[in-house]
Scaffold this active site. Structure first.
Site: not given
Ligand code: 3HC
Length: 291
Positions: A119, A152, A190
Site C-alpha cells: 500500500s 490500484e 493512500n
Molecule cells: N470479507 C469479505 N466480505 C465482507 C467482509 C470481509 N471482511 N466484511 C463484510 N463483508 C461483506 C458482507 O458479507 C456483506 O456482503 P453481502 O452484501 O454480499 O451480504 C457486505 O460486505 C456488507 O457487509 P455488512 O452488511 O456486514 O456490513 P456493512 O454494510 O457495514 O459493510 C464494509 C462492511 C463493507 C466493511 C463497509 O463498512 C465498508 O465498505 N467500509 C469501508 C471499507 C474501506 O474503506 N476499505 C478500504 C480500507 S483502505 C485499504 O484497504 C487500503 C490499505 O492500503 C490501507
C-alpha cells in the site's frame, strides 16, 4: 499472456481476501503461509465467508465447493514455480518483502509476473531486488478484498507495457476496476486517505468532538461507509502508522506525520480491530463492543 495459475504469498486478511476473490472467479490459487497454523487460518476464513454467502442465498453450494476445489493451501515457496502470476500480500515491511521477492525470483518461471499488494512501499525499490523488474508491478487491493471493487496498479520504473496490460486484464477477470498510479509514496488512494485519518486523530486529540462525533460526521455528512477512526481500526493502527512513515519520509509533508496519539496506541499494542482494541473495543469475532 494467459494467466491461469495464481500464487498468493500471505494468507492474512488481504492474502485470504485476494485468494477468495480469485477462486470465485475461476482461477486456480496456491495460497502460501509460513506455517500450517497460519495457512489453515486463512483457509478457514475463506470457507467461513463462502459459507455465509451460501447461507444468504448469494452463492450456490456447488459453486462454493467448486471454488474451494481450486484453492491449494501450502507452506511451500517452491510451489510458486508453477505460477503464471504471483501476488505478494505479506506484512507491510520492506525487508520482509525484499527477502521474499529475492527467493521467489529464483523459483518462478522466467515469464511469470511478480506483483506486490503493497500500500505504500515504492514498487521500483522492490522490483530492483529481482532480475525481472520489467515483469514486476504493484497491485494494491482494498479491504475487504471480495467487496471492494478497486485495484490500484503501479508500474515501477522498468515495468513493461506487456506486464501492465496482463495485470489490467487479470484485474478485470477478478471482477475489479483498475486504476493506475505513478510510483509515488502512497500512490493515489493512500495519498488521500492518510491525511484524512490523521486529521481525524488530531481532531480527537484536540477535543473537537468525541470519536463517535467524528465518525458520524464522515458517515452522515460525507456518506462514507465508515468514519475515519473506525476505518483506521479496520485497516490496523500499526499498518496505518507504517504507511504514515513511508509517506512522511517520501514527501516531507506534515500532513503525513503520525499523530502522537496514533503512535501511543500502537506502543500500547492497541492495533485496532485485529487486536481487540484501538479507538474502539472489539470482540473476538471483530464485532464492536460498547464501552
Ligand atoms: N470479507 C469479505 N466480505 C465482507 C467482509 C470481509 N471482511 N466484511 C463484510 N463483508 C461483506 C458482507 O458479507 C456483506 O456482503 P453481502 O452484501 O454480499 O451480504 C457486505 O460486505 C456488507 O457487509 P455488512 O452488511 O456486514 O456490513 P456493512 O454494510 O457495514 O459493510 C464494509 C462492511 C463493507 C466493511 C463497509 O463498512 C465498508 O465498505 N467500509 C469501508 C471499507 C474501506 O474503506 N476499505 C478500504 C480500507 S483502505 C485499504 O484497504 C487500503 C490499505 O492500503 C490501507
Amino acid at each position: 499472456m494467459t494467466i491461469k495459475q495464481l500464487y498468493v504469498a500471505g494468507a492474512g486478511l488481504m492474502g485470504a481476501g485476494i485468494a477468495q476473490t480469485a477462486i470465485s472467479h475461476g482461477f486456480d490459487v496456491t495460497l502460501r503461509e509460513v506455517d500450517d497454523n497460519l495457512v489453515n487460518r486463512g483457509v478457514e476464513n475463506i470457507k467461513r465467508r463462502l459459507d455465509s454467502l451460501v447461507q444468504k442465498g448469494k452463492l450456490e453450494a456447488a459453486q462454493r465447493d467448486a471454488a474451494l476445489a481450486r484453492l491449494h493451501p501450502t507452506t511451500s515457496l517452491e510451489a510458486a514455480g508453477r505460477a503464471d502470476f504471483v501476488i505478494e500480500a505479506i506484512t507491510e515491511n520492506f525487508d520482509a518483502k525484499r527477502d521474499l521477492f529475492k527467493r521467489l525470483d529464483g523459483i518462478c518461471r522466467e515469464e511469470a509476473i511478480l506483483a506486490s499488494n503493497t500500500s505504500s512501499i515504492p514498487v521500483t525499490r522492490m522490483a530492483a531486488v529481482t532480475k525481472r523488474p520489467d515483469r514486476f508491478i504493484g497491485m494494491h487491493f482494498f479491504n475487504p478484498v471480495p467487496v471492494m471493487p478497486l485495484v490500484e496498479l503501479t508500474r515501477g520504473r522498468d515495468t513493461s507495457d506487456a506486464t501492465l496490460a496482463a495485470t489490467l486484464e487479470l484485474s478485470k477477470a477478478l471482477g475489479k476496476t483498475p486504476i493506475t498510479s505513478l510510483d509515488y509514496p502512497g500512490f493515489i488512494v493512500n495519498r488521500m486517505l492518510v491525511p484524512f485519518i490523521n486529521e481525524a486523530i488530531r481532531a480527537l486529540t484536540e477535543g473537537l468532538g468525541t470519536r463517535e462525533d467524528i465518525d458520524q460526521g464522515a458517515r452522515l455528512g460525507l456518506h462514507h461507509p465508515m468514519g475515519p477512526l473506525e476505518l483506521a481500526d479496520f485497516v490496523g493502527l500499526d499498518t496505518h502508522l507504517y504507511i504514515c512513515g513511508v509517506l512522511y519520509e517520501g514527501l516531507h509533508d506534515a500532513r503525513f506525520a503520525a499523530p502522537p496519539l496514533l503512535r501511543q496506541l500502537v506502543d500500547a499494542g492497541h492495533f485496532g480491530r485485529k487486536s481487540g482494541r484501538g479507538f474502539y473495543r472489539y470482540g473476538p469475532d471483530g464485532a464492536r463492543l460498547a464501552d
